[in-house]
Design a protein around this motif. Structure first.
Motif: not given
Length: 582
Positions: A231-239
């Motif tokens: 399992x992998x959860x990716x969180x990208x900070x856009x703003x």
């Protein structure tokens, strides 16, 4: 600004009989934006192959309870405290569950690892137990943020810490700043047990889309021979959102306050153009932003108060309140204006701690009253605008505590604005702020001087506005200059406004006297009630657009006919008297 996050989630069963990983992300509701996002990944501890579902149950309930309750904790809880307490309660429930035998009489094994991350303002907070992991990719560097709680020996391999394992839960906590472009990753051991840190870093760097990166990580783990759920959860900070109170308080603790600054000095791209005010605690300077040429106001602690932690916390709270009011609901504004001076979030790379406000030319009400009282129309406009601002403030759970002529400003654009939220109370105010008896005595309602004193409430602001309106119309204070705890001043009602200023109409006189009544139960209860009364008075002064049901010419004709009939009757009466037989 609004926090923007892109997520990618992949969870593969792999060679296991079932998938005992569980993961979730919870966004805040519209009224909870400031509380931030929360995400968690749990890896249920498997029993014997094909056994019960205790591990899956532990993983699911732990993640779901955290996501369900995170936004319901008190607003003044620190993020790490919220994570610690919520997971502590879940651990206690699991441990209690495990002490009871299962339906088959066998011991229960409801255990799970868990890694949770909360994203609030411009910071992240991690809580971790077990051997799931959290990673941060920043500027091309992949950093491991957690440490496994696992013992690996020849004769034993297993977790040393997990949810449900012991009655007392020991979580690892960490926190840090967020930056636009950061990528956070949560993985179960089915991923990082088969892929090296270098491989994980390469996959994160080479796959810019969050969902594609999550899929690539789990697929690569299974291809590398993983025997566990992946399992992998990716969180990208856009703003990033405007900084929260925690962020601002941290800046207040770490950044130095500016020293004495004279005209011509520069500070973080601002050139000082004038000293506006100095009240012994703060200095207010006018400055010009060199890059744009716009004027701003800089508020900072005086050098003698710069090391006071409470003063620093209060300035951070004032900045936070200003940013929060900028997000106030549009339906409570007029012409798009909130009725407060806009505050700007501290710039990235700021070298000192201070507040930056928009600059508005104009005068305070105190300066205007130095020239004489306001006329009725001006007073109504001022009171209506301030009432509207107080309505917005009170709807946000905030009490100003220092409404007075010096804190009301009429801009060159004709807009009234409420100044100085330095002593305002909010649900996030510190205990020291709540204990502070703030305000200017002559504008404080008598209940705050009682024994025992009552705390300031929205009615305190309305009383202060009433005193201000009375002073604006008469040039005098209703109860005179008040010294602290001088209750004798409140033994009789003040002179009526119309007695001191006969040009004031009676309806306005009654409104003002109600606003400054000695007894709280006789005053206005809410800012909206006061605003409605003010707007009714303002509407009375406007020329009516409704035409009379009878035109003026018809009315004059009616009077002429009535006069003619009356004259005829009088003539007949005189004639009858003259010719009456004797």
């Amino acid at each position: 600004m609004r926090f923007e996050l892109d997520t990618g989630l992949s969870s593969l069963q792999g060679k296991r009989a079932r998938n005992e990983d569980f993961v979730g992300v919870q966004a805040p509701a519209a009224h909870e934006v400031e509380r931030g996002w929360v995400a968690a990944l749990a890896d249920g501890v498997s029993g014997a192959e094909g056994g019960n579902n205790d591990g899956l149950m532990a993983a699911q309930t732990s993640v779901m309870s955290l996501l369900r309750d995170f936004h319901g904790v008190p607003a003044d809880w620190d993020t790490s405290v919220a994570l610690d307490r919520l997971l502590g309660h879940q651990n206690a429930w699991l441990a209690s569950h495990n002490r009871r035998p299962g339906p088959d009489g066998q011991p229960r094994e409801a255990l799970t690892t868990l890694t949770a991350v909360a994203l609030r303002g411009r910071r992240y907070a991690l809580a971790h137990v077990g051997d799931s992991r959290a990673w941060l990719l920043r500027d091309g560097q992949c950093l491991l943020l957690t440490q496994d709680h696992r013992m690996e020996r020849r004769d034993f391999a297993g977790l040393t810490r997990a949810l449900g394992l012991d009655d007392a839960l020991r979580l690892d906590h960490s926190a840090g700043e967020l930056k636009v472009g950061d990528r956070l990753l949560l993985t179960s051991d089915g991923v990082h047990g088969s892929l090296s840190a270098r491989q994980i870093g390469e996959l994160l760097r080479n796959t810019p889309v969050a969902q594609v990166a999550a899929d690539a990580l789990t697929a690569a783990a299974l291809a590398a021979g993983s025997h566990d759920n992946a399992t992998a959860l990716v969180l990208d900070i856009k703003d990033l959102a405007d900084p929260g109170l925690t962020d601002l308080a941290a800046l207040g603790r770490t950044l130095p306050s500016p020293g004495p600054l004279g005209v011509g000095a520069t500070l973080d791209g601002y050139q000082i153009t004038a000293l506006v005010a100095d009240n012994g605690v703060h200095r207010l300077l006018q400055a010009r932003e060199v890059a744009t040429g716009r004027l701003v106001a800089l508020k900072m602690l005086r050098p003698g108060r710069a090391d006071d932690p409470e003063e620093r916390a209060m300035l951070a709270h004032e900045i936070w309140l200003g940013l929060r009011l900028a997000e106030a609901p549009r339906h409570r504004r007029r012409g798009g204006e909130s009725g407060f001076v806009r505050v700007h979030a501290p710039a990235d790379g700021a070298t000192h701690f201070y507040a930056v406000f928009d600059w508005h030319g104009g005068q305070t009400l105190e300066q205007l009253l130095a020239k004489g009282p306001l006329d009725t129309a001006q007073a109504l406009a001022m009171a209506s605008s301030v009432s509207r601002s107080l309505s917005l403030l009170h709807a946000a759970g905030v009490i100003h505590r220092d409404i007075k002529p010096g804190n009301l400003h009429l801009g060159d654009d004709g807009q009234w604005r409420v100044l100085d939220l330095g002593v305002a109370l909010s649900p996030r105010a510190s205990a020291a702020m709540r204990e502070l008896h703030a305000g200017t005595p002559s504008y404080i309602n008598p209940e705050q001087w009682a024994d025992p004193p009552q705390a300031a409430d929205p009615g305190s602001d309305l009383f202060a506005l009433g005193v201000t309106l009375y002073q604006s119309l008469t040039g005098r204070l209703p109860y005179g200059e008040i010294e602290p705890y001088q209750l004798a001043r409140y033994r009789r009602e003040p002179a009526s406004v119309s007695r001191l200023q006969p040009s004031v109409p009676m309806p306005l006189d009654r409104l003002v006297m109600k606003a400054v009544a000695r007894e709280a139960k006789l005053r206005f209860e809410t800012a909206d009630e006061l605003l409605m009364a003010l707007e009714r008075l303002a509407a009375r002064d406007q020329p009516t657009s409704i035409k009379s049901s009878r035109p003026p010419r018809d009315a004059a004709l009616s009077w002429q006919i009535a006069f003619g009939i009356s004259a005829l009757l009088n003539f007949l009466l005189i004639a009858w008297l003259l010719f009456l037989p004797r």
